[in-house]
Design a protein around this motif. Structure first.
Motif, short mmCIF file in Angstrom:
data_model
loop_
_atom_site.label_atom_id
_atom_site.label_comp_id
_atom_site.label_asym_id
_atom_site.label_seq_id
_atom_site.Cartn_x
_atom_site.Cartn_y
_atom_site.Cartn_z
N SER A 44 0.78 -1.56 0.19
CA SER A 44 -0.30 0.30 -0.35
C SER A 44 0.97 1.17 0.41
O SER A 44 0.44 2.28 -0.23
CB SER A 44 -0.85 -0.35 1.05
N THR A 99 -4.45 6.76 6.38
CA THR A 99 -5.59 6.77 6.25
C THR A 99 -5.69 8.28 5.64
O THR A 99 -6.85 9.32 5.37
CB THR A 99 -6.32 6.94 7.80
N SER A 192 -7.75 8.34 0.34
CA SER A 192 -6.14 8.13 1.23
C SER A 192 -5.40 7.81 0.25
O SER A 192 -4.94 6.91 -0.32
CB SER A 192 -7.17 7.58 2.78
N GLU A 195 -5.86 3.64 0.53
CA GLU A 195 -6.95 2.75 0.46
C GLU A 195 -6.79 2.74 -1.05
O GLU A 195 -8.49 1.90 -0.87
CB GLU A 195 -8.40 3.92 0.76
N VAL A 201 -4.10 -3.52 -0.95
CA VAL A 201 -4.10 -3.64 -0.13
C VAL A 201 -4.47 -4.94 0.15
O VAL A 201 -4.50 -5.87 1.53
CB VAL A 201 -6.06 -3.29 0.36
N SER A 252 -12.58 3.34 2.14
CA SER A 252 -11.61 2.20 3.02
C SER A 252 -12.18 0.84 3.21
O SER A 252 -11.75 0.66 4.77
CB SER A 252 -11.96 3.10 4.04
N PHE A 255 -9.15 -1.63 3.54
CA PHE A 255 -8.20 -1.02 5.16
C PHE A 255 -8.85 -1.09 6.03
O PHE A 255 -7.68 -2.09 6.63
CB PHE A 255 -7.50 0.03 4.03
N GLU A 296 -18.46 8.45 2.27
CA GLU A 296 -17.86 7.85 2.74
C GLU A 296 -17.39 6.98 4.88
O GLU A 296 -18.19 8.71 5.61
CB GLU A 296 -15.95 7.71 3.16
#
Length: 330
Positions: A44, A99, A192, A195, A201, A252, A255, A296
């Motif tokens: 990542s 993040t 991010s 993510e 991931v 996300s 993640f 989100e």
């Protein structure tokens, strides 16, 4: 006639070693687990540097340094042994950094790390006592303190469409623009740092499952929950609501499922509890993504379910054999 007793001298003396708990030992030490998770985050990190530029490394370095520094300072003030090499503080800083959006303020990043360690971890007593995931506590604080900066997205390198500066979730929620699954898998979309690439991931998460650090039940139950809850809305109105596949690959979700929800300290200890925990996260997430003002909600859904972990553990832990239930008071 008097009774006689025969004394038999043992030929060999037997000794028993009495030690304090724990009596069950694991191959995993705290330090080993933390550094394995750091290694699992390498794909990542690499993808973030490729798509958003090598300068993003400064966000990662800042977050890690201030997390480790805050931990050392608080432990020194509390007159506790300063353990900087167990990797826990460094991992918290790294997770927080991943993040954050690309090109996020370094000063705000430092503040987030201080809050993550100070309020998310040490205020509860340190490693093993925190109720909520420390990295997400820091991220939630930054969301409230710097709402504009933390929702300002950078268009990635090699972007294939005009809306890649925005996150795929935001593009769909506000403009009904759907990002193709290939871009979500590779990572050349807005989002991010850690993510955007589902492949990167997943590689890290599968590695942690394979070596036995992550229990597969939590991420698997989250995926099942997203298929059930997200799929229900999609079946009702596929033009209005995204498909479960989009829900899983965008934002996300992966993640959070692989690296945040699976935190040993803040997740349930029983298999049944893990299923409840994962399904609960997905249910809350679907509600936030569909009905909330923000596109989100992985962070909030995990923190929300973190608060229920003690209750989940209480009602899913098997009763010890031979212990009777207390009679209900009349």
């Amino acid at each position: 006639m008097a009774d006689t007793q025969t004394l038999i001298e043992p030929k060999q003396k037997i000794y028993f070693d009495l030690t304090t708990s724990p009596h069950l030992h694991s191959k995993w030490s705290t330090s080993k687990v933390m550094w394995f998770v750091v290694a699992a985050l390498a794909p990542s990190i690499a993808v973030a540097l490729v798509f958003f530029g090598w300068t993003q490394i400064f966000i990662i370095i800042t977050a890690v340094l201030f997390a480790v520094g805050t931990e050392a300072a608080i432990l020194a003030i509390r007159k506790k042994k300063v353990t900087l090499f167990d990797g826990s503080a460094a991992l918290t800083g790294l997770l927080l950094a991943l993040t954050l959006p690309p090109n996020f303020s370094l000063s705000a990043t430092a503040i987030g790390s201080v809050v993550a360690i100070g309020l998310g971890k040490q205020i509860f007593g340190g490693l093993g006592y925190n109720i909520f995931n420390p990295a997400l506590v820091g991220r939630a604080f930054l969301q409230a303190a710097f709402p504009v900066q933390i929702t300002t997205w950078t268009k990635p390198n090699f972007a294939v469409d005009a809306v890649s500066g925005a996150t795929p979730l935001a593009a769909f929620k506000f403009d009904k623009l759907l990002t193709d699954t290939t871009s979500l898998a590779i990572g050349n979309v807005g989002g991010s740092l850690g993510e955007t690439s589902a492949i990167a991931v997943s590689l890290g998460g599968i590695f942690l499952i394979a070596v036995g650090i992550v229990n597969w039940r939590i991420p698997f139950s989250m995926v099942i929950g997203m298929i059930l809850f997200g799929g229900a809305f999609w079946i009702i109105n596929p033009q209005q609501y995204p498909s479960p596949v989009f829900h899983i690959f965008a934002g996300s979700f992966l993640f959070g499922a692989m690296f945040m929800a699976t935190d040993w300290v803040t997740s349930p200890i029983t298999n049944k509890g893990m299923w409840i925990f994962g399904l609960g996260i997905s249910l809350v997430l679907v509600v936030i993504r569909i009905y909330g003002g923000l596109p989100e909600g992985v962070m909030y859904s995990i923190l929300f379910m973190n608060g229920f972990v003690p209750l989940i553990n209480k009602y899913t832990t098997p009763r010890i054999f031979g212990v009777e239930k207390e009679e209900k008071k009349k």
